[in-house]
Design a protein around this motif. Structure first.
Motif, PDB file in Angstrom:
ATOM      1  N   ILE A  76       0.824  -1.211   0.000  1.00  0.00           N
ATOM      2  CA  ILE A  76       0.000   0.000   0.000  1.00  0.00           C
ATOM      3  C   ILE A  76       0.861   1.265   0.000  1.00  0.00           C
ATOM      4  N   PRO A  77       1.862   1.399   0.898  1.00  0.00           N
ATOM      5  CA  PRO A  77       2.651   2.644   0.905  1.00  0.00           C
ATOM      6  C   PRO A  77       3.399   2.885  -0.399  1.00  0.00           C
ATOM      7  N   GLU A  78       3.925   1.815  -1.025  1.00  0.00           N
ATOM      8  CA  GLU A  78       4.689   1.969  -2.251  1.00  0.00           C
ATOM      9  C   GLU A  78       3.806   1.959  -3.493  1.00  0.00           C
ATOM     10  N   ALA A  79       2.517   1.575  -3.323  1.00  0.00           N
ATOM     11  CA  ALA A  79       1.615   1.421  -4.470  1.00  0.00           C
ATOM     12  C   ALA A  79       2.284   0.561  -5.532  1.00  0.00           C
ATOM     13  N   ARG A  80       2.816  -0.584  -5.100  1.00  0.00           N
ATOM     14  CA  ARG A  80       3.593  -1.440  -5.993  1.00  0.00           C
ATOM     15  C   ARG A  80       3.207  -2.896  -5.786  1.00  0.00           C
TER      16      ARG A  80
END
Length: 368
Positions: A76-80
């Motif tokens: 979620i934080p990296e959107a990866r």
């Protein structure tokens, strides 16, 4: 001589560390795993892998239940999205992610546990009809190493049986035949809803809000005599907060919940009004829970409850007083054409946290 010198200069170990970092930060999990095996220099300089494995930030598992290779992990934080092409799923369907392992349910053996980061595989042999694991009845599994030997381990599996009763299987690597704890054994009708490793001991909580220690000798549960149990409770889940506290999440009718701490010295339940610098992560349809300390460091809110849908690509965030904050959308992983399933299973994946048990804590002594 000049050719040998030129060959040495062009060898992989001569790549600068900053160049290696730029390369590997684009890799998926399989690429990262294979990269470290190329040469000793690459293994030592691949700090990205070390940081990736040491991160407490949870990933989201995206797995098509009956597809052989359809699996990814989303940050979620990296959107990866991190892809993996593990090919050992044939004949198994994905049930849950727990203790760093993907829990796969099959026919023979009943369970296959795969650590996608360390490429470790554990097979749990098929048991009798009392513990015939099915995807629909599987609840949870925890894997813990022995404090005396990293080669020894214990797997505890929860499974719903007929008549809404639950069974618990304890598989020890040192013992050939696993022990099955049935709610029908000796008339002791305990229905275990959750288990967790805390302070090198395996704790269980029943549907009647009783907390006990899982005992190997004699087989059963040694219940704690606690005060101030909640009067109204729904589905109860144990959480090792990793900061010296054992928590209990009381899931009430959606979206309500309560958080308790077990005070072992006072032998009582204590209701918490705040999580402080922590947040909890659960799955809506099977609300097991994890705790994350200092969540802001990893890009999450403090003092919040992250509830992931098990079948839809979304995560809802609530405050401790049950107020809705936001919905986080998750990119849908493409369903392969070689499967009849059009659904994905979603689950939280905390990178391997090494649970350790002390066998001495699981054997009854004369002092008790």
């Amino acid at each position: 001589m000049e050719k040998e010198k030129q060959k040495e200069e062009e060898s992989p170990k001569e790549l600068p560390s900053d160049v290696l970092y730029l390369i590997i930060e684009k890799f998926d999990i399989d690429d990262l795993f294979s990269f470290r095996k190329v040469c000793k220099h690459w293994k030592m300089t691949s700090d990205y892998w070390s940081d990736f494995m040491a991160s407490d930030s949870p990933l989201i598992v995206q797995k098509t239940p009956n597809a052989e290779r359809s699996c990814s992990f989303y940050s979620i934080p990296e959107a990866r999205t991190f892809d993996t092409s593990l090919s050992c799923f044939n004949g198994f369907s994905f049930a849950r992610f727990s203790s760093g392992y993907m829990i796969m349910v099959g026919d023979k053996p009943d369970l296959l546990l795969i650590n996608p980061f360390a490429r470790k595989r554990i097979e749990i042999p098929k048991q009798d009809d009392l513990f015939s694991v099915k995807n629909s009845s599987f609840k949870k599994a925890i894997v813990a190493n022995s404090s005396s030997s990293s080669e020894e381990f214990i797997v505890v599996i929860l499974n719903d049986h007929e008549f809404n009763e639950s069974n618990m299987l304890v598989y020890q690597s040192r013992v050939r035949n696993p022990a099955i704890y049935s709610s029908r054994d000796n008339g002791d009708r305990f229905n275990v809803d959750d288990v967790v490793v805390f302070h090198k001991t395996i704790y269980a909580i029943t549907r009647d809000a009783e907390i006990g220690v899982v005992m190997l000798e004699p087989q059963g549960l040694r219940f704690l005599n606690l005060m101030n149990n909640p009067e109204n409770y729904g589905l109860l889940k144990l959480v090792n907060s990793n900061d010296d506290q054992l928590l209990v999440v009381n899931h009430l009718p959606y979206p309500r919940f309560e958080i308790y701490m077990i005070d072992f010295s006072a032998r009582t339940w204590i209701k918490l009004r705040t999580l402080g610098d922590r947040s909890l992560f659960s799955v809506k349809c099977n609300p097991k829970c994890y705790a994350l300390s200092n969540p802001a460091r990893w890009g999450f809110r403090s003092n919040c409850f992250y509830r992931l849908s098990s079948c839809y690509p979304k995560c809802e965030v609530f405050s401790m007083d049950g107020q809705f904050i936001e919905t986080i959308s998750i990119p849908e992983y493409p369903v392969p054409t070689n499967t009849t399933s059009q659904l994905l299973n979603y689950d939280w994946c905390f990178r391997p946290r090494r649970d350790v048990v002390d066998y001495g804590n699981l054997i009854e002594s004369l002092s008790h």
